[in-house]
Each structure stands twice: as C-alpha cells, then as structure tokens.
Design an enzyme around this catalytic site. Structure first.
Site, PDB file in Angstrom:
ATOM      1  N   ARG A 172       8.541  22.568 -27.413  1.00  0.00           N
ATOM      2  CA  ARG A 172       8.852  21.144 -27.173  1.00  0.00           C
ATOM      3  C   ARG A 172      10.053  20.976 -26.240  1.00  0.00           C
ATOM      4  O   ARG A 172      10.893  20.104 -26.420  1.00  0.00           O
ATOM      5  CB  ARG A 172       9.147  20.408 -28.496  1.00  0.00           C
ATOM      6  N   SER A 246       5.177  13.329 -34.026  1.00  0.00           N
ATOM      7  CA  SER A 246       6.234  13.977 -34.821  1.00  0.00           C
ATOM      8  C   SER A 246       7.588  13.457 -34.351  1.00  0.00           C
ATOM      9  O   SER A 246       7.876  13.489 -33.154  1.00  0.00           O
ATOM     10  CB  SER A 246       6.215  15.494 -34.620  1.00  0.00           C
ATOM     11  N   GLU A 342      12.571  14.718 -31.752  1.00  0.00           N
ATOM     12  CA  GLU A 342      11.674  15.161 -30.677  1.00  0.00           C
ATOM     13  C   GLU A 342      11.537  14.118 -29.554  1.00  0.00           C
ATOM     14  O   GLU A 342      11.652  14.474 -28.381  1.00  0.00           O
ATOM     15  CB  GLU A 342      10.295  15.504 -31.255  1.00  0.00           C
TER      16      GLU A 342
END
Ligand code: FAD
Ligand code: EPU
Length: 346
Positions: A172, A246, A342
C-alpha cells in the site's frame, strides 16, 4: 491565444469521493488530455496566484478523506483510452489512460484474452491511481504486473517515464504516496500481462468459491467472477454506503510482539512475512476493541468488516478523522500496535 482550459470555482466534490463528503473545491479542472496539463503548467509559470494554489489530483476519490473546504486547485483525471502497446515473447504490454475506471480496464484486459489482473477486479478508482498505493487484493499487487507509467512533472513541466525500480512499490505504498506527493500527475500506466497465465488461488475464499461452483480449471474470467462475488459479500458498495475501503493498513509487527499478543489472544489473526515479522489483521484488532458495528451520529464502523469506516449520512472529514483517531488510541492501548491510516487525508 485562447487558453486550453477554464477553471471552475467552488465545485462540490460530494459525487467525486466514495466517502460522499460534501467538500468544496476552490478551483476545479477536468483533465481530458495532456495538452491541458501542459497549458496549465505554462499558465502557472506566468500567474503567481495560480502557482500559489495547492494542487490535488483526484481520480475516483475512493482513497481520500476530504476536508469540507479545500483551498486547492483540484485536477480531476479523465484521460481515457486502453490499447495493446506491444508484445514480447512472454507478455502482452497494455496501456491505459489515467482516467479509465480500474475495474472496467481489468474487464477490458480479460475481454482481450489477457489474464493477470483478475485478482484486482472490482477495486474502485482509476488506472492512474493504481500505482499510488500499489493496489492489492487476494494475493496480487499491481506491481506484480506493472510495466511502466508516464507522469507529468509539475516541478519541470516535462514528461517522465517510471519503471518498476523507480517507484519504490511496497505494501500500500510507493514513491508517489510517501515521497513525491503532488509533484507528479500520472497520465497513463502500462502493464505486462503474462502469456503463460497461472491462476493465483492462495486465498482460501477464492479456492472455496471455485470448488463450490465445480470449476476445476479456472480461466482468468472465472477467477475475476469469484473475486467480484467475494468482494460484494464483504465490502460495502460506496454507491450505497460511503466508505474508502480499508481505513487502516494491516500492521506489520515483530515476532516478539505478535507472540505476546498471541499468548493473551490465541485466536489473533497473523500472517508470517519473509523477514520474520508478522502482519496482523487490523480488522481483527479493531473488532477485539469492541468497535465493529459501532455507530456515531454521522460515522460508524461497518458491521461486517471492522476495518471499514462508513458515512452514515452527512459525515464531515473531521468526524471521520476523529473516529479513526479514537480507534487508533484504543488499539494501541490494548495491543501496543499503532495503526497507520490507508487513505490520503486532504
Ligand atoms: P483517489 O482517491 O482519487 O486518489 C488517491 C490518491 O492518489 C490521492 O493522493 C490522489 O492525489 C492520488 N492520485 C489519484 N490519481 C492520480 C494521478 N493520476 N496522478 C497522481 N496522483 C493521483 N485499495 C486496494 O489497494 N485494495 C483493495 O482491495 C481496495 N478495496 C477498496 C474497496 C472499496 C469499497 C473502496 C471504496 C476502496 C478500496 N481500495 C482498495 C482503495 C482504492 O480503491 C484505491 O486506493 C484506488 O487506487 C484509488 O483510486 P482513485 O482513483 O479513487 O484515487
Ligand atoms: N477480521 C476480523 N474482523 C473484522 C474484519 C476482519 O476478525 O471485522 C479478520 C478476518 O476474519 C480475516 C482477517 O481479519 O481472518 C482478514 O480479513 P479480510 O480477508 O476481510 O481482509 P483484510 O485484511 O481486512 C485486506 C486488504 C483489502 C483487500 C483484502 C483482500 C488491507 C489494509 N486491506 O483486507 O484491501 O481487499 O485484504 O485481499 O490490506 C483496501 O486496501 O482498501 C482493501 C479493501
């Protein structure tokens, strides 16, 4: 000379971010081609007021948490087009414009008979954003099929090609998310899709779906259908419930900390990493702290997946941030683990 662009003023971004936050952009420009970007850059060199505006490149808005008032110039990416660029002995090289919808692009590759990206089916957003956090799901990351990308460098006004070794892809993460935020505008992305395709079925859910549907030798389209069905079961549809997927990364911790947690919580979900560390399931940590399904006035934690924060109606960016912070504090207090957000806060 007639400028090749007209900036809009005070534009609502509510329909342009998957959280559905009613943010107002001070200035807004839809980018449909490279020459608009070049003209904007030229104008920026001559116009101090324009140069002083902070910039936000916006794709599908599915990984951002926006503040109510953005003093920015928002560049909404709408450069389109998908093409087969080249062919090597091993791969088909395909390329798509930054504004193409990611999932539609994956379906286009499958339609052409090119496997490789099927595990990333149904991830919201645009092709241009896919390298930013090196999108990943069900055992595949974008970097596994990445070939190269073209970006417009706002600090020089030139185009630059990035290959894999230039991008610092990680879980990520990439140079565009961590290091050089807002400098580069990605205009297109190329992928190398293998001629010798092999399914990636290491996720139990995917293998189970195929078994239940009596599929012994899956095609890329079968795998894509499996992923689509699994994702629809687990994650809220942003068209119905505002969210950004998420909200936290799955934290990577030392074996020592993981073992300590495991002693007190034998059902702790963790995955060994190649360097001896462990990735923990952030959703599990958050659920253990009692947050799953919790609702505040406008924001809440999704009842089927504690890693997803949701807009219950009229949420502001500040309310989303406050909820995220409270969760971080609780998880840190209970487990000694710092959760990292995130999405990108703007
Ligand atoms: P945006 O939200 O518009 O932008 C995200 C960031 O990228 C911003 O910093 C923006 O400035 C920058 N950016 C966007 N386009 C460009 C460009 N052309 N050039 C330079 N910078 C740019 N992510 C995963 O990795 N895996 C998943 O499984 C996953 N599932 C999701 C499920 C749901 C329901 C949702 C809502 C999100 C999910 N996400 C997932 C997150 C999101 O889909 C990805 O991060 C996606 O790549 C974001 O694309 P976007 O176009 O919406 O980017
Ligand atoms: N879990 C719980 N409680 C919850 C949620 C999850 O105990 O409320 C446990 C599950 O039981 C499971 C584990 O956590 O054992 C993992 O859950 P899941 O399979 O739903 O995946 P995830 O780790 O929560 C990650 C990615 C997703 C990606 C899926 C599939 C991150 C931060 N998230 O989620 O990516 O789609 O795996 O690969 O890595 C995103 O980045 O936005 C995203 C949705």
């Amino acid at each position: 000379m007639k400028p090749e662009f007209t900036l809009q003023q005070d534009v609502s971004l509510q329909s342009l971010n998957s959280f559905g936050i009613n943010a107002q952009a001070h200035r807004f420009l839809c980018i449909e081609n490279l020459s608009q970007l070049q003209a904007l850059w030229q104008q920026t060199q001559a116009d101090a007021e324009l140069a002083a505006l902070p910039r936000l490149v916006l794709g599908g808005g599915s990984n951002v948490v926006l503040s109510d008032r953005l003093p920015h110039l928002v560049l909404h990416m709408a450069i389109m087009g998908c093409e087969l660029l080249d062919e090597t002995e091993d791969c088909f090289i395909v390329r798509a414009g930054a504004g193409e919808n990611w999932h539609e692009f994956v379906l286009w590759t499958l339609d052409q008979g090119f496997g490789g990206l099927e595990n990333l089916s149904l991830i919201p957003g645009t092709v241009g954003a896919s390298p930013i956090q090196n999108i990943g799901a069900y055992g595949l990351e974008m970097q596994d099929c990445f070939h190269s990308l073209t970006a417009f460098d706002f600090s020089t006004g030139e185009l630059k090609t990035f290959y894999k070794q230039d991008c610092a892809f990680d879980y990520r993460d990439s140079i565009f998310k961590s290091g050089e935020q807002n400098r580069f505008v990605i205009v297109d992305v190329g992928f190398a899709l293998p001629k010798q395709w092999l399914p990636r079925l290491n996720y139990g859910d995917v293998a189970k779906y195929l078994q239940e549907h009596d599929i012994d030798e899956p095609t890329p389209i079968d795998v894509s259908n499996a992923i689509i069905a699994i994702r629809r079961r687990k994650l809220p549809d942003p068209a119905v419930v505002g969210n950004a997927g998420s909200f936290f990364k799955n934290p990577i911790v030392s074996a020592e900390l993981r073992n300590k947690i495991l002693q007190q919580h034998p059902n702790c979900v963790s995955y060994p990493q190649t360097n001896g560390e462990f990735k923990l399931a952030a959703g599990w940590l958050i659920e253990q702290c009692g947050w799953k399904g919790l609702r505040r006035k406008t924001v809440g934690v999704y009842e089927k997946q504690a890693l997803v924060l949701v807009n219950l109606g009229g949420a502001t960016g500040a309310e989303v941030r406050a909820l995220a912070q409270d969760i971080q504090v609780d998880v840190c207090r209970k487990f000694g683990v710092q959760l990292e957000v995130e999405p990108v806060f703007v």
